[in-house]
Design a protein around this motif. Structure first.
Motif, PDB file in Angstrom:
ATOM      1  N   ALA A 119      36.021  44.333  38.366  1.00 53.89           N
ATOM      2  CA  ALA A 119      34.961  43.377  38.716  1.00 53.89           C
ATOM      3  C   ALA A 119      33.577  44.033  38.746  1.00 53.89           C
ATOM      4  O   ALA A 119      32.563  43.342  38.709  1.00 53.89           O
ATOM      5  N   ASN A 123      31.479  41.467  36.972  1.00 56.78           N
ATOM      6  CA  ASN A 123      30.676  40.697  37.939  1.00 56.78           C
ATOM      7  C   ASN A 123      29.591  41.534  38.611  1.00 56.78           C
ATOM      8  O   ASN A 123      29.007  41.104  39.602  1.00 56.78           O
ATOM      9  N   ARG A 293      29.947  36.703  48.998  1.00 58.27           N
ATOM     10  CA  ARG A 293      30.134  36.398  47.582  1.00 58.27           C
ATOM     11  C   ARG A 293      31.589  36.631  47.173  1.00 58.27           C
ATOM     12  O   ARG A 293      32.176  37.643  47.565  1.00 58.27           O
ATOM     13  N   CYS A 295      34.202  37.175  43.921  1.00 56.72           N
ATOM     14  CA  CYS A 295      34.235  37.516  42.492  1.00 56.72           C
ATOM     15  C   CYS A 295      35.658  37.790  42.045  1.00 56.72           C
ATOM     16  O   CYS A 295      36.450  38.366  42.794  1.00 56.72           O
TER      17      CYS A 295
END
Ligand code: KG4
Ligand code: ZN
Length: 340
Positions: A119, A123, A293, A295
């Motif tokens: 990630a 991301n 957040r 992800c």
């Protein structure tokens, strides 16, 4: 910096080229699903032979798809474990041979770490982040503090989540791989029909246990499953149960991080099970509630692939962490743990 990543630890022969400025130049995956279908699971000997048959084709295509030749590569990263050792040896030896013949560095990659760092490529996640690593071989909650710096705060005491999906699917004759089959059928099912156990959810622990759930699925099949609708209801109930367990544990893990004043950049889910849309949705909801957040890598990079191996190679090459060609492939290789 352009790094080739080679993956062969289970039933995907994969290779990819990734750059240090996070460009994925190619991504080639040959899945052995057909080879193993008749056995409802991965047969190690068949897997190793299939890797050997396909690896040169897959690697060659990854290099040409990237619009380059092998001499343009700066390093070769290869999965050296954990995994089915026959397959790991095929990929690791191929990567070492390329490194030797091209005169470029070799980087030995831990497959679990590659899932864990993916990630950061897809991301743009920064350390520290809270990670749920849920694959066929592993189920762990970690705080990722850095490359090779994982604080494991929860782990499975028996089966992994992916394994429990695969076993549930096998018991219902849904074929292999089990996770996608269960997810597909659950769309037509009633998640409230069967009340399955949610192990270790009342305890003050971040550990998991899925073997009781597997037994409950077996007993439910014996007692109740006759029609396709029954199967769909069991798939939906099973998926809901797994979701509840993962959600409960990740909520608790987020509370722990908060109590320790850890300023998380994100919550990440990775590994094959992260391809499950209902699990992704549940994680998103928890993150909304905790105002952090969420992800997850795109679905095609949750299951095994060469991109995550190449990216882990980039992360290690940046720190000048290269390996000798006598690095031994390892069937078991836990994540490098760091203390709290
Ligand atoms: O990461 P992965 O490709 O291989 C390992 O490192 O183990 O994970 C494979 C696992 C399998 O158990 C498979 O059933 C599960 O991930 N999986 C899923 C889904 N797609 C793959 N589980 C639930 N839902 C899915 N959509
Ligand atoms: Zn994997």
């Amino acid at each position: 910096m352009r790094i080739l990543g080679i993956e062969s630890s289970c039933d995907e022969t994969a290779a990819a080229v990734v750059t240090d400025d996070r460009a994925v130049l190619s991504n080639v995956i040959y899945s052995q699903t057909l080879e193993h279908l008749a056995y409802s699971g991965v047969v190690p000997e068949i897997a190793a032979r299939a890797h050997l048959e396909k690896i040169d084709i897959v690697v060659k295509k990854a290099i040409t798809d990237a619009g380059m030749t092998a001499s343009d590569l700066d390093a070769v990263a290869g999965t050296c474990g954990p995994g089915l050792i026959g397959g790991v040896i095929v990929g690791a030896t191929f990567a070492k041979a390329m490194s030797f013949s091209l005169g470029i560095p070799f980087i030995a990659i831990n497959h679990i770490e590659a899932h864990a760092l993916c990630a950061r490529l897809t991301n743009d996640v920064n350390f520290p982040y809270l990670l749920l690593l849920a694959s066929g071989g592993h189920c762990q909650i970690c705080i990722a503090h850095g490359v090779e710096q994982f604080e494991i705060i929860g782990k499975t005491l028996d089966d992994s989540v992916g394994e429990s999906f695969d076993k549930a699917a096998k018991m219902m004759d849904l074929g292999y791989p089990g996770g996608p089959a269960v997810e597909k059928l659950s769309h037509n099912g009633n998640p409230d029909r069967f009340n399955l156990p949610r192990p270790l959810c009342s305890k003050d622990s971040l550990d998991f246990s899925f073997s009781g759930l597997k037994t409950a699925v077996r007993i439910t099949i014996e007692k109740h499953i006759q029609s396709e609708q029954d199967k769909a209801d069991l798939c939906a109930s099973f998926q809901r149960t797994v979701n509840d367990v993962l959600s409960y544990k990740m909520s608790s893990a987020l509370c722990l991080c908060k109590s320790r004043n850890i300023n998380l950049d994100a919550v990440v889910i990775s590994g094959g099970v992260a391809a499950n849309k209902s699990i992704r949705n549940s994680m998103q909801l928890i993150c909304n509630r905790h105002e952090v957040r969420f992800c997850a890598p795109p679905i095609n990079l949750c299951t095994d692939n060469g991109v995550m191996i190449a990216w882990n190679g980039v992360e290690k090459a940046r720190d000048n962490k290269f390996d000798d060609l006598d690095f031994r492939p390892r069937p078991r290789w836990p994540l490098k743990e760091t203390a709290a």
